[in-house]
Design an enzyme around this catalytic site. Structure first.
Site, PDB file in Angstrom:
ATOM      1  N   GLN A 155      26.284 -48.245 -25.941  1.00 36.44           N
ATOM      2  CA  GLN A 155      26.970 -48.662 -27.160  1.00 36.44           C
ATOM      3  C   GLN A 155      27.895 -47.564 -27.679  1.00 36.44           C
ATOM      4  OE1 GLN A 155      23.319 -49.543 -29.155  1.00 36.44           O
ATOM      5  NE2 GLN A 155      23.454 -51.746 -28.779  1.00 36.44           N
TER       6      GLN A 155
ATOM      7  N   GLU B 155      15.274 -45.243 -26.786  1.00 37.52           N
ATOM      8  CA  GLU B 155      15.742 -46.530 -26.261  1.00 37.52           C
ATOM      9  C   GLU B 155      16.986 -46.333 -25.395  1.00 37.52           C
ATOM     10  OE1 GLU B 155      18.462 -48.736 -27.591  1.00 37.52           O
ATOM     11  OE2 GLU B 155      18.847 -47.971 -29.604  1.00 37.52           O
ATOM     12  N   ASP B 156      17.159 -47.226 -24.422  1.00 33.44           N
ATOM     13  CA  ASP B 156      18.191 -47.052 -23.406  1.00 33.44           C
ATOM     14  C   ASP B 156      19.571 -47.563 -23.818  1.00 33.44           C
ATOM     15  OD1 ASP B 156      16.294 -46.014 -21.687  1.00 33.44           O
ATOM     16  OD2 ASP B 156      15.796 -47.964 -20.834  1.00 33.44           O
ATOM     17  N   GLU B 157      19.625 -48.570 -24.672  1.00 34.75           N
ATOM     18  CA  GLU B 157      20.881 -49.275 -24.910  1.00 34.75           C
ATOM     19  C   GLU B 157      21.918 -48.453 -25.672  1.00 34.75           C
ATOM     20  OE1 GLU B 157      17.929 -50.502 -25.599  1.00 34.75           O
ATOM     21  OE2 GLU B 157      17.670 -52.343 -24.439  1.00 34.75           O
TER      22      GLU B 157
ATOM     23  N   CYS C 140      22.256 -52.728 -33.520  1.00 36.84           N
ATOM     24  CA  CYS C 140      21.303 -53.579 -34.217  1.00 36.84           C
ATOM     25  C   CYS C 140      20.573 -52.855 -35.342  1.00 36.84           C
ATOM     26  CB  CYS C 140      20.290 -54.155 -33.231  1.00 36.84           C
ATOM     27  SG  CYS C 140      19.358 -52.907 -32.337  1.00 36.84           S
TER      28      CYS C 140
ATOM     29  N   THR D 131      23.653 -64.034 -23.033  1.00 35.31           N
ATOM     30  CA  THR D 131      23.884 -63.610 -21.645  1.00 35.31           C
ATOM     31  C   THR D 131      24.466 -62.197 -21.548  1.00 35.31           C
ATOM     32  OG1 THR D 131      26.074 -64.674 -21.709  1.00 35.31           O
ATOM     33  CG2 THR D 131      24.246 -65.969 -20.809  1.00 35.31           C
TER      34      THR D 131
ATOM     35  N   ARG E 270      22.088 -49.754 -36.897  1.00 36.92           N
ATOM     36  CA  ARG E 270      22.912 -48.742 -37.556  1.00 36.92           C
ATOM     37  C   ARG E 270      24.370 -49.188 -37.611  1.00 36.92           C
ATOM     38  NH1 ARG E 270      22.121 -43.978 -36.669  1.00 36.92           N
ATOM     39  NH2 ARG E 270      20.088 -44.274 -35.713  1.00 36.92           N
TER      40      ARG E 270
ATOM     41  N   GLN F 113      24.212 -57.761 -22.601  1.00 36.81           N
ATOM     42  CA  GLN F 113      23.395 -56.625 -22.186  1.00 36.81           C
ATOM     43  C   GLN F 113      21.942 -56.776 -22.609  1.00 36.81           C
ATOM     44  OE1 GLN F 113      23.963 -54.152 -20.229  1.00 36.81           O
ATOM     45  NE2 GLN F 113      22.044 -53.050 -20.593  1.00 36.81           N
ATOM     46  N   TYR F 114      21.718 -57.205 -23.859  1.00 38.81           N
ATOM     47  CA  TYR F 114      20.345 -57.356 -24.331  1.00 38.81           C
ATOM     48  C   TYR F 114      19.619 -58.450 -23.565  1.00 38.81           C
ATOM     49  CZ  TYR F 114      19.856 -54.078 -28.183  1.00 38.81           C
ATOM     50  OH  TYR F 114      19.709 -52.933 -28.916  1.00 38.81           O
TER      51      TYR F 114
END
Length: 453
Positions: free
Chosen positions: A122, A116-118, A47, A192, A49, A194-195
């Site tokens: 990714q 941040e965890d996500e 989101c 629905t 980069r 991961q985010y």
């Protein structure tokens, strides 16, 4: 040589990042198959980069420049962006800087919300995609695997991200001034993937209980059943918008999932709430920017969220960057060691071939039991003799003196050709991947894509 082309929230607009995230998913495969220089490619699009990691074979001095230009033109054409704007927004990293950068990225140190965890997931999925598409070279494979290992170490050994920080958490923190009582707030969650799961967890931490979910791709029922929510059917989408205090969109759909027309129709329905907050976490954007002009509506999108990112937690970030620096240095040292491995292998093979010849000659003349004892002793002796040169070769490699190792092996033993052959064999072995391994990657990627809404 590894290079990285990066456009991110620090050097590119969100409009450009949005375009790059939509049309460039298949470019890596064409770059590898059509380029004279690109041997491998992994694309990381998040989101905030867009990055392309390329493994370049540089037979010419200008090989890197040509590969960068070709990549920029390919990404520009695929995304419909101006190639000049794209060039101006891309930062090009080469050699050692690539590992330092990716390790920091995967650990959350370069994100809008530091820690941040996500991002770690990714990065891992970017490698999986490249494996399935056949664009992950052996050097890129090692780089990305070490990046994932480093991010796990940062997460467990530092306080960075210990609170589970994410864009979703930051967005809800910013919404605090607009929401008087989370426990009485009605939320519509659109997406629905991961985010959506991360956002749902953050909503529940704040005491939100009235949450409904809508999926543009029709996966709302399965997600709602698993999460204990109410699913919204397609026919009830506008009604759900009308009766929500907060609408949060986090879908991977490549077109808007909340248009101005949807919102205008929703607020005209009987009993529609007079005011609402819309939080858009999607990239490409899920919400038509025009909704901000509709009465009673406030829009909080990624660009706005990034402007309010909190100051870094200096101690935790300092510790994390130190770990990343150590990991990158170790990666470079390990890569240097690998460069001299063929020379060491060739030397060992040469000495043991001589030994085998001598043992065969002795075996034809002597007592079998005596020959067996002599063979064990001689093999042990050769191993002892080889130990110090092998250790010294790795030490020289770590000091950047790998060429001296190859020169010594060639000068003393005439094994330059054998070392080169061993190097080619090692590279071929590292590049080879079993059908079972590729199949597992394909299944993992397919399951991930199915889970996104």
């Amino acid at each position: 040589m590894l290079i990285c082309l990066t456009a991110n929230h620090r050097n590119a607009s969100f409009d450009l990042l949005e375009k790059l995230s939509v049309g460039t998913s298949d470019v890596a495969k064409s770059l590898v198959s059509e380029s004279d220089f690109v041997q491998g490619a992994v694309v990381l699009a998040t989101c905030n980069r867009f990055e392309a990691y390329l493994d370049i074979d540089e037979p010419l001095t200008a090989g890197v420049s040509l590969a960068v230009e070709q990549a920029a033109e390919s990404f520009s054409a695929a995304s419909g962006t101006d190639v000049g704007e794209l060039r101006d927004s891309l930062t090009v990293l080469c050699g050692d800087g690539v590992a330092d950068h990716l390790f920091a990225v995967s650990s959350g140190l370069e994100s809008v919300v530091v820690g941040e965890d996500e991002i770690a997931g990714q990065v891992k999925r970017a490698l999986t995609t490249a494996r399935v598409e056949g664009t992950a070279s052996s050097d890129l494979e090692r780089l990305f695997q070490r990046a994932s290992h480093t991010s796990r170490g940062v997460k467990t050994k530092t306080g960075l991200g210990g609170a589970g920080r994410s864009l979703a958490r930051l967005a809800l923190d910013l919404a605090e001034s607009r929401v008087t009582d989370w426990a009485r707030t009605r939320v519509l969650l659109v997406g629905t993937g991961q985010y959506a799961r991360v956002t749902l967890a953050n909503l529940r931490e704040r005491g939100v209980t009235d949450i409904r979910v809508f999926s543009p791709s029709g996966r709302a029922v399965a997600f709602a059943t698993k999460q204990g929510l109410e699913a919204v059917p397609a026919a009830g989408y506008r009604d759900a918008i009308a009766s929500a205090d907060v609408v949060i969109t986090c879908s991977t759909a490549e077109t808007v999932v909340l248009s101005a027309a949807d919102l205008s129709a929703a607020i005209d329905l009987p009993g529609a709430f007079e005011r609402r907050l819309i939080i858009d976490l999607g990239l490409p954007r899920n919400v038509d920017p025009a909704v901000a002009g509709i009465r009673g509506t406030e829009l909080l999108d990624l660009e706005t969220i990034s402007l309010h990112a909190p100051l870094d937690e200096l101690n935790a970030e300092s510790d994390a960057r130190a770990l990343v620096g150590e990991a990158a240095a170790e990666y470079r040292a390990g890569k240097a060691e690998a460069e001299v491995t063929p020379a060491v292998v060739a030397l060992r093979a040469h000495l043991f071939d001589l030994l085998d010849g001598e043992i065969d000659r002795t075996r034809s003349h002597g007592d079998a039991s005596e020959t067996e004892r002599t063979e064990r002793a001689l093999r042990h002796l050769v191993g002892v003799i080889l130990h110090s040169p092998s250790v010294r070769a790795r030490e020289l490699a770590r000091e950047g003196r790998a060429d001296e190792v190859f020169a010594a092996v060639e000068t003393l033993f005439g094994l330059g050709g054998a070392a080169a052959t061993a190097a080619d064999a090692a590279r071929a072995e590292a590049a080879a991947r079993s059908d079972a391994e590729l199949a597992a990657d394909a299944v993992a990627l397919h399951e991930y894509r199915r889970s996104e809404g």
